[in-house]
Design an enzyme around this catalytic site. Structure first.
Site, short mmCIF file in Angstrom:
data_model
loop_
_atom_site.label_atom_id
_atom_site.label_comp_id
_atom_site.label_asym_id
_atom_site.label_seq_id
_atom_site.Cartn_x
_atom_site.Cartn_y
_atom_site.Cartn_z
CE LYS A 58 -4.03 1.96 2.42
NZ LYS A 58 -4.86 1.89 3.63
CB SER B 148 -8.07 3.89 2.57
OG SER B 148 -7.21 3.19 3.46
CB SER C 214 -8.35 1.14 5.51
OG SER C 214 -9.06 2.34 5.51
#
Ligand SMILES: [Zn+2]
Lengths: 501, 501
Positions: free
Chosen positions: A81, A156, A180
């Protein structure tokens, strides 16, 4: 020949370590897959082809010289990420403000991955600074859900989960502040774990909300998630909030779970997380999962956690408050975007204009919410009250874990919604994290494992399992047992081959 | 800059008003590393060389508390007779300024590590005033800005600004007094004496360089006036960064005369920060407090609370050295000094140095004579404070020892001290390098004596005839021949031996 992108991480690792295939071959297969399908998915913000191949060659070289693999997943590719720093490799956090920033240092998670011989393919898309539940708040365009490209992949960490469902990577790292990791896992049919707060170092994790942020593993199977969990977890002297305790035995627990026996395990169903607002197909999938847990030998009881109802509003005071302070550093003075530096503007104006230009609407909304909540005269009513709610939620968990070993609920109330459907309605968007937020506020461990597809829209549903702090291993035992009982799922993902952007 | 300011005659000020003081002193600790990272804590250095991700506030970097700094904070608190918190936290003080890397300062707010103390301050005439301490808390320093162009040297109106973050993150202790009332005309003197006492205390504890000229001890002086006979505090001003003891006294006195003139003419004092002008001793307006920011303090989520155990606090209490004023009381008794003699010692700044020299083994009389006479002269010639001379009490004690053992004459000793002051090293090194040892080898001396006697046979004859005082001429010749490095007493003995007198 086997399609290497369809293998789990543990299968790939076994082949690489037995030198049946090389890590370079596995890496190239995934890089090719990314080249082929990512135009349609947009899971990656940056692909580090050279860095990945160099890491793979190192693993192959060591194995060829007869050395033991440095970790059980050495040589396996992974998607990281874009909120974790990577030395010399772009780290944008999905924001314009960090578009050209090259970090001079590796996050502890990044360093541990490198030391474990894990091959970092690139950086995945995300809602800007991890604020969002759909990855639509990325400054670099939304990521699409491989199950239905008109739909969101969650957020997210939508890029990390979508990369797994699109077979672009067998492993990924996410971060979870209010859900997330787990909500994207739920809507993409993958596994995601938010470890106990302090279980994985936050050093180099660009902070959204420091007291809630936690990095964790994403994978297509519970065992793979466990293998990755053990690589990234453990005490880090660079993070004061890191727990100085042994990593829970998650791999052992996952392997035990795979035997499919949950006799003696007490499971609590959270009474507050059902009813109005829950999609009927999600509710039915959840009930079927609970029935399967019983079939595996678990004892199931209903447990009430009355303060969980206040988790969402408390979260939307605490997280924005911390973010308003954490994001103050993006001021054009030392790194990142700088606008209006034309000799006619003061430093103060350059700071202000850069922040205006560099942050998206959701980030600005949360900075304003947090600035307001911390203001003198409002602090006690907002931030102070939210902290009290946090204490009450922690007590609800403690009381529940006196009666049961794990708690379960749906991970998120609905399946993946359509791209654009909730962008103008922040409150509807925030509801996606309704069930995941309590674990962040209390700091305990939680997992989302797929519970099949919703019977009404054919989209993946997630089962959330929650365990006490430092009992992450319980998630893996229950999750792995359930996964076996549920049966295969990912072979039902629509074929992406040949798609064009 | 040259606007005419009305000032009231000081005698009239103290006749009509009672001053109220509040002093905030920032002390940079002399720890090896910074407050929250491993960067060296050194004054100066090439700009931006003592920096890392943490003290530059790079995205993702996290702070870790310097245990030594906490230890110093507790020791300072104990020396100031404070209570030490059983549990306290850091807090973020949020405001934007380019030299603050994170745009928040990690400080302490409503939970300081030390609180409710006092410091007894001795004024010039021996009167003791007790100054109550509100709190002492830990925080980090900011970087330094250099504003280029513009008239004021401040950020507004500058053409551009240069930033040096070497100082960012240096550990600071902020010591805040309770309001100091009832000092009347002595208020400016009390302010200076308080800062001087604090400086001496911190120096004796070896926790800071306490160099006001380098900014390692900085004082902000809050001053307000209330009409005689009233008890409600007036509006205060805060004069920032007053960087010498003399300036503290001047700044307080100036503000008293300025505010009195404002009040007497029916005006109101504006609550504001003011800047001290070293050149003429005046203060000028900075930003007004009405527009000052709301700092939105909240507990620092990146750090865990500090809970010093009572055992540790007691261990640290035992490390507090004899405090300067206690030592003064002791030396007055031991050396049998009058109050006046002691005051002279204190006022020249010599008392503690003499005491330390005695502690290092020298006789009190000798130690006093060196510091009060020769070294005070040297400090005056160099225009520095006695304590800032490049010689330590240990050096002086060694020189005294060398004289006592006959290895140096008084004249040679002064030369050695000059060498030490010139940075040539420790006394023994200077002796060796400059070749200053007394010639004590009799055979070398005898050669010189014989030569001198042979050169002046008439004098030799006189001595032999009983005119012993004539030996002085021969002694002089020998001393000349040995470049003063002979022990004159021994030379005389040898001469008398030689002539058989
Ligand atoms: Zn540093």
């Amino acid at each position: 020949m086997t399609d290497l992108t369809r293998l789990t991480a543990s299968e790939l690792a076994a082949k690489i370590h037995k030198q049946e295939i090389t890590s370079v071959e596995a890496t190239k297969a995934h890089l090719d897959r990314i080249a082929e399908v990512d135009g349609a998915v947009n899971a990656f913000l940056h692909v580090d082809t050279e860095g990945a191949l160099a890491a793979a060659r190192k693993v192959d070289g060591d194995l060829a010289e007869g050395r033991e693999p440095v970790s059980p997943i050495a040589g396996v590719p992974l998607a990281l990420k874009d909120v974790l720093t990577t030395k010399g490799v772009p780290t944008t956090c999905g924001s314009k403000t960090l578009e050209n920033w090259l970090p001079p240092y590796d996050a502890t998670v990044t360093r541990r991955l490198r030391e474990a011989g894990v091959v970092i393919l690139g950086k995945t898309n995300m809602d800007e600074f991890a604020m969002g539940s759909s990855t639509e708040n990325s400054a670099y365009g939304p990521t699409r859900n491989p199950w239905d490209r008109e739909r969101i992949p969650g957020g997210s960490g939508g890029g990390s989960s979508a990369s797994l469902a699109a077979f672009e990577a067998p492993l990924a790292i996410g971060t979870d502040t209010g859900g997330s990791i787990r909500q994207p896992a739920a809507v993409t049919g993958t596994v995601g774990v938010k470890p106990t707060y302090g279980g994985v170092s936050r050093y180099g994790l660009v902070a959204f909300s420091s007291s809630l942020d936690q990095a964790g593993p994403c994978a297509r199977s519970v065992l793979d998630a466990a293998l990755l969990h053990e690589v990234i977890a453990g005490h880090d002297p660079m993070d004061s909030t890191s727990i100085d305790a042994p990593v829970p035995p998650v791999v052992t627990a996952a392997r035990a779970g795979l035997k499919g026996d949950l006799t003696g395990v007490k499971v609590g169903v959270v009474a507050e997380f059902s009813g109005e607002g829950y999609q009927p197909g999600v509710q039915r999938s959840f009930e079927a999962a609970v029935a399967q847990l019983k079939d595996l030998g678990a004892e199931v009881v209903e447990v009430s956690c009355p303060n969980f109802t206040y988790a969402l509003p408390a979260y939307y005071l605490i997280a924005p408050s911390e973010c308003s302070s954490n994001l103050a550093r993006f001021d054009a003075m030392r790194y990142g975007l700088r606008v209006a530096d034309d000799g006619t503007h003061s430093a103060e104006e350059v700071m202000s204009l850069t922040r205006e230009a560099g942050f998206g609407a959701e980030v600005k909304r949360r900075i304003m919410l947090g600035t307001y909540a911390l203001s003198s005269g409002y602090y006690d009513a907002y931030y102070g009250s939210a902290q009290k709610v946090r204490t009450l939620i922690t007590r609800d968990f403690s009381a529940a874990f006196e009666k049961v070993d794990v708690l379960v609920s749906p991970t998120t109330p609905t399946t993946a919604f359509k791209i654009g459907e909730r962008v103008d309605d922040p409150l509807a968007m925030y509801l996606a994290d309704l069930c995941t937020i309590p674990a962040n506020l209390a700091g305990n461990a939680a997992m989302s494992v797929p519970s099949g597809l919703s019977d009404e829209d054919g989209l993946p549903v997630g089962l959330q399992i929650m365990a006490p702090a430092l009992a992450d291993d319980r998630l893996y035992r229950v999750g792995a047992a359930y996964e076996v009982a549920r049966g295969p799922l990912l072979d039902r993902i629509p074929e992406l081959k040949g798609v064009s952007a | 800059m040259t606007a005419v300011v009305d000032l009231m005659d000081y005698a009239e000020v103290v006749e009509r008003y009672d001053p109220v003081l509040g002093l905030e002193v920032h002390v940079e600790l002399s720890t090896k590393t910074k407050m929250f990272c491993g960067c060296p804590n050194l004054f100066g250095g090439e700009p931006n060389t003592h920096v890392c991700p943490t003290c530059l506030g790079l995205p993702g970097a996290l702070p870790v508390v310097n245990g030594r700094a906490v230890e110093s904070a507790i020791r300072i608190g104990l020396a100031l007779n404070c209570e030490i918190a059983e549990w306290c936290r850091f807090a973020r003080k949020n405001y934007f300024y380019p030299d603050m890397p994170k745009n928040f300062q990690t400080s302490q707010y409503d939970e300081p590590i030390a609180f409710n103390g006092h410091l007894d301050v001795v004024l010039d005439d021996g009167e003791v005033v007790r100054v109550d301490i509100e709190r002492a808390h830990m925080e980090e320093d900011t970087g330094k800005s250099l504003h280029v162009g513009g008239a004021t040297g401040r950020i507004h109106g500058a053409e551009h600004s240069l930033l040096d973050y070497n100082r960012a993150g240096v550990p600071l202790i902020e010591i805040v007094t309770k309001p100091i009332v009832g000092m009347g005309e002595r208020a400016p003197e009390v302010a200076r004496a308080y800062v001087a006492a604090l400086r001496d205390l911190l120096r004796a504890m070896d926790v800071s360089d306490v160099r006001m000229d380098q900014g390692s001890l900085r004082c902000d002086a809050n001053v307000s006036l209330m009409p005689k006979g009233t008890s409600e505090f007036g509006t205060r001003t805060e004069t920032k960064n007053v960087n010498s003891l003399r300036s503290v006294e001047r700044a307080v006195r100036y503000e008293m005369t300025r505010q009195a003139a404002v009040l007497a003419s029916g005006g109101t004092v504006t609550q504001e920060t003011r800047h001290f002008q070293e050149a003429d001793g005046s203060t000028s307006a900075g930003r007004t407090k009405e527009t000052a920011e709301d700092y939105r303090y909240f507990p620092e989520p990146d750090l865990v609370p500090i809970a010093p155990s009572r055992e540790w606090v007691e261990e640290l209490r035992a490390t507090i050295p004899e405090l300067p004023w206690e030592r003064r009381k002791r030396i007055q008794a031991e050396w049998n000094l009058t109050d006046e003699e002691l005051r002279d010692l204190v006022n020249t700044g010599a008392a503690d140095l003499v005491a330390a020299t005695v502690d290092a083994g020298a006789e009190p009389g000798e130690a006093r004579s060196w510091w009060v006479q020769y070294l005070t002269q040297q400090a005056n010639t160099r225009d520095v404070e006695l304590a800032d001379l490049a010689i330590t009490p240990v050096h002086v004690a060694r020189v005294i020892e060398l004289v006592k053992s006959g290895e140096l004459t008084n004249k040679l000793a002064r030369e050695v001290v000059q060498g030490v002051l010139a940075g040539e090293g420790e006394p023994d090194e200077v002796v060796a390098n400059r070749g200053l040892k007394v010639v004590s080898d009799d055979s070398a001396l005898l050669t010189a004596v014989d030569e001198a006697l042979a050169a002046q046979p008439d004098v030799a004859e006189k001595i032999r005839g009983g005119k012993v005082q004539a030996a002085g001429a021969i002694v002089g010749a020998v001393m000349k021949a040995t470049k003063g490095q002979a022990d004159a007493k021994r030379v005389r003995e040898l001469i008398l031996e030689r002539v058989g007198a």
